[in-house]
Design a protein around this motif. Structure first.
Motif, mmCIF file in Angstrom:
data_model
loop_
_atom_site.group_PDB
_atom_site.id
_atom_site.type_symbol
_atom_site.label_atom_id
_atom_site.label_comp_id
_atom_site.label_asym_id
_atom_site.label_seq_id
_atom_site.Cartn_x
_atom_site.Cartn_y
_atom_site.Cartn_z
ATOM 1 N N SER A 159 0.782 -1.162 -0.051
ATOM 2 C CA SER A 159 -0.032 0.135 -0.013
ATOM 3 C C SER A 159 0.776 1.436 -0.113
ATOM 4 O O SER A 159 0.463 2.379 -0.583
ATOM 5 N N GLU A 160 2.022 1.408 0.685
ATOM 6 C CA GLU A 160 2.826 2.565 0.751
ATOM 7 C C GLU A 160 3.707 2.462 -0.031
ATOM 8 O O GLU A 160 4.235 3.657 -0.674
ATOM 9 N N GLN A 161 4.372 1.383 -0.666
ATOM 10 C CA GLN A 161 5.491 1.456 -1.715
ATOM 11 C C GLN A 161 5.204 1.179 -3.207
ATOM 12 O O GLN A 161 5.971 1.128 -3.683
ATOM 13 N N GLY A 162 4.053 0.486 -3.121
ATOM 14 C CA GLY A 162 3.544 -0.286 -4.187
ATOM 15 C C GLY A 162 4.200 -1.201 -4.644
ATOM 16 O O GLY A 162 4.454 -1.635 -5.844
ATOM 17 N N MET A 163 4.763 -2.131 -3.553
ATOM 18 C CA MET A 163 5.675 -3.324 -3.911
ATOM 19 C C MET A 163 4.505 -4.453 -4.388
ATOM 20 O O MET A 163 3.594 -4.712 -3.828
ATOM 21 N N GLY A 164 4.985 -5.154 -5.150
ATOM 22 C CA GLY A 164 4.470 -6.351 -6.005
ATOM 23 C C GLY A 164 4.770 -7.425 -5.395
ATOM 24 O O GLY A 164 5.908 -7.494 -4.580
ATOM 25 N N ALA A 165 3.938 -8.602 -5.150
ATOM 26 C CA ALA A 165 4.181 -9.832 -4.371
ATOM 27 C C ALA A 165 3.797 -11.105 -5.192
ATOM 28 O O ALA A 165 2.563 -11.145 -5.481
ATOM 29 N N LEU A 166 4.725 -11.950 -5.173
ATOM 30 C CA LEU A 166 4.317 -13.391 -5.705
ATOM 31 C C LEU A 166 4.762 -14.305 -4.787
ATOM 32 O O LEU A 166 6.158 -14.434 -4.500
ATOM 33 N N LEU A 167 3.799 -15.012 -4.166
ATOM 34 C CA LEU A 167 3.929 -15.753 -3.146
ATOM 35 C C LEU A 167 3.533 -17.207 -3.257
ATOM 36 O O LEU A 167 2.497 -17.484 -3.825
ATOM 37 N N VAL A 168 4.648 -18.108 -3.202
ATOM 38 C CA VAL A 168 4.210 -19.497 -3.315
ATOM 39 C C VAL A 168 3.758 -20.028 -2.120
ATOM 40 O O VAL A 168 4.218 -19.897 -1.038
ATOM 41 N N THR A 169 2.403 -20.552 -1.760
ATOM 42 C CA THR A 169 1.799 -21.179 -0.488
ATOM 43 C C THR A 169 0.605 -21.866 -1.035
ATOM 44 O O THR A 169 0.030 -21.568 -1.652
ATOM 45 N N ASN A 170 0.422 -23.005 -0.068
ATOM 46 C CA ASN A 170 -0.752 -23.662 -0.182
ATOM 47 C C ASN A 170 -1.840 -23.605 0.906
ATOM 48 O O ASN A 170 -2.620 -24.378 1.279
ATOM 49 N N ASP A 171 -1.420 -22.667 1.854
ATOM 50 C CA ASP A 171 -2.063 -22.281 2.823
ATOM 51 C C ASP A 171 -3.340 -21.503 2.450
ATOM 52 O O ASP A 171 -3.414 -20.241 2.350
ATOM 53 N N ALA A 172 -4.550 -22.283 2.413
ATOM 54 C CA ALA A 172 -5.633 -21.507 1.997
ATOM 55 C C ALA A 172 -6.289 -20.624 2.837
ATOM 56 O O ALA A 172 -6.705 -19.446 2.378
ATOM 57 N N ALA A 173 -6.024 -20.471 3.938
ATOM 58 C CA ALA A 173 -6.214 -19.612 4.991
ATOM 59 C C ALA A 173 -5.356 -18.159 4.860
ATOM 60 O O ALA A 173 -6.035 -17.225 4.864
ATOM 61 N N PHE A 174 -4.297 -18.396 4.512
ATOM 62 C CA PHE A 174 -3.279 -17.420 4.174
ATOM 63 C C PHE A 174 -3.828 -16.775 2.995
ATOM 64 O O PHE A 174 -3.931 -15.370 3.089
ATOM 65 N N ILE A 175 -4.002 -17.534 1.990
ATOM 66 C CA ILE A 175 -4.632 -16.954 0.584
ATOM 67 C C ILE A 175 -6.061 -16.029 0.839
ATOM 68 O O ILE A 175 -6.142 -14.904 0.175
ATOM 69 N N ARG A 176 -6.864 -16.674 1.642
ATOM 70 C CA ARG A 176 -8.202 -16.144 1.732
ATOM 71 C C ARG A 176 -8.033 -14.735 2.750
ATOM 72 O O ARG A 176 -8.707 -13.710 2.215
ATOM 73 N N GLU A 177 -7.045 -14.732 3.551
ATOM 74 C CA GLU A 177 -6.676 -13.627 4.244
ATOM 75 C C GLU A 177 -6.200 -12.383 3.523
ATOM 76 O O GLU A 177 -6.541 -11.306 3.668
ATOM 77 N N LEU A 178 -5.271 -12.841 2.335
ATOM 78 C CA LEU A 178 -4.831 -11.771 1.638
ATOM 79 C C LEU A 178 -5.723 -11.222 0.312
ATOM 80 O O LEU A 178 -5.504 -10.226 -0.165
ATOM 81 N N ASN A 179 -6.711 -12.087 0.324
ATOM 82 C CA ASN A 179 -7.666 -11.836 -0.726
ATOM 83 C C ASN A 179 -7.095 -11.890 -2.113
ATOM 84 O O ASN A 179 -7.267 -10.961 -3.029
ATOM 85 N N ALA A 180 -6.223 -12.677 -2.073
ATOM 86 C CA ALA A 180 -5.153 -12.835 -3.340
ATOM 87 C C ALA A 180 -5.767 -13.633 -4.546
ATOM 88 O O ALA A 180 -6.494 -14.569 -4.495
ATOM 89 N N GLU A 181 -5.349 -13.065 -5.713
ATOM 90 C CA GLU A 181 -5.381 -13.928 -6.968
ATOM 91 C C GLU A 181 -4.404 -15.227 -6.854
ATOM 92 O O GLU A 181 -3.423 -14.987 -6.436
ATOM 93 N N THR A 182 -4.897 -16.073 -7.245
ATOM 94 C CA THR A 182 -4.576 -17.542 -7.208
ATOM 95 C C THR A 182 -4.124 -18.060 -8.637
ATOM 96 O O THR A 182 -5.115 -18.335 -9.402
ATOM 97 N N LEU A 183 -2.957 -18.515 -8.730
ATOM 98 C CA LEU A 183 -2.546 -19.430 -10.213
ATOM 99 C C LEU A 183 -2.447 -20.648 -9.342
ATOM 100 O O LEU A 183 -1.531 -20.954 -8.387
ATOM 101 N N MET A 184 -2.975 -21.888 -9.975
ATOM 102 C CA MET A 184 -2.917 -23.033 -9.439
ATOM 103 C C MET A 184 -2.218 -23.729 -10.588
ATOM 104 O O MET A 184 -2.552 -23.854 -11.840
#
Length: 257
Positions: A205-230
């Motif tokens: 939000s402050e620096q405009g940093m993009g993030a690409l994260l490998v994770t299978n943690d469904a709760a973490f993905i939901r919390e981030l409200n992230a787009e997912t590539l399967m």
């Protein structure tokens, strides 16, 4: 003749193909992956073991591995052609904060925590304001809820979760334009995970940093409200936000994280 406009995305990946070289014939670890990541956005990469997740993000981060070779398609990360970075390899690793799989376990054992976090700066700058650098390291330690006394300790003196947070601090020290991380939550206790979540969110939000994260943690993905590539077998078999994944034809939805 018109000049091609430079993309504003931090990652542009088009039909990327990556081979893994072994004793026999090369095998396709990543096969035809296409996506873009804009500044401030976040994409999570999920999938079963062997799906190509780690190979994909390591290649995009510019991690050198003689057993992996980009053989098709294209990938631009922070304006650098990952397939042929040449002299811009240094630019790529400067603009990209990379947390590889097992990063906490692979910290340099003979360096103190302060030296490990500061290393990306010290390897690039001949003259460094040591006081300013110490303040930056201390700020990162505090942000990731690590005691300031951790700075003078060695990795073997820390828990697995603390070592993982040191690796994350190291990835943040250059204020990257994009964070690329493979299982960033590895070995982190549940009460510490929101600390990492907040650190990523604030930089987005402050620096405009993009993030690409490998994770299978469904709760973490939901919390981030992230787009997912399967991924499966090196292919993108589904993508979307939350439970609204759009599956490719013939892809089985039962492999969702």
């Amino acid at each position: 003749m018109s000049r091609r406009l430079e993309s504003t995305n931090v990652i542009d990946c088009s039909d990327l193909v990556i081979d893994r070289l072994g004793h026999g014939a090369p095998t396709k670890a990543v096969d035809g992956v296409t996506f873009s990541l804009a500044p401030g956005d976040l994409i999570c990469v999920a999938g079963p073991t062997g799906s190509g997740k780690s190979t994909l993000v390591a290649a995009l981060a510019g991690a050198v591995d003689s057993s992996v070779k980009i053989v098709g398609g294209s990938a631009q990360v922070c304006g650098v052609d990952v397939r042929r970075p040449g002299r811009k390899q240094r630019v790529l690793t400067y603009r990209t904060g990379f947390v590889p799989q097992g990063a906490g376990a692979d910290l340099p054992p003979r360096l103190t925590v302060s030296e490990i976090i500061a290393e990306p700066i010290l390897t690039r700058e001949r003259r460094v304001n040591s006081k300013a650098l110490s303040i930056r390291v201390a700020t990162l330690l505090d942000e990731l809820h690590l005691p300031l006394g951790t700075a003078v300790r060695f990795p073997y003196e820390l828990s697995a979760g603390m070592r993982q947070r040191v690796a994350i601090a190291r990835a943040f020290v250059l204020e990257p334009r994009v964070l690329i991380a493979d299982e960033i939550l590895a070995n982190l206790d549940l009460e510490v995970r929101p600390v990492v979540f907040d650190a990523i969110t604030r930089r987005r939000s402050e620096q405009g940093m993009g993030a690409l994260l490998v994770t299978n943690d469904a709760a973490f993905i939901r919390e981030l409200n992230a787009e997912t590539l399967m991924l499966r077998g090196g292919h993108v078999v589904a993508r979307g936000v939350g439970k609204d994944l759009l599956w490719a034809p013939n892809a089985e939805a039962d492999s969702q994280p």
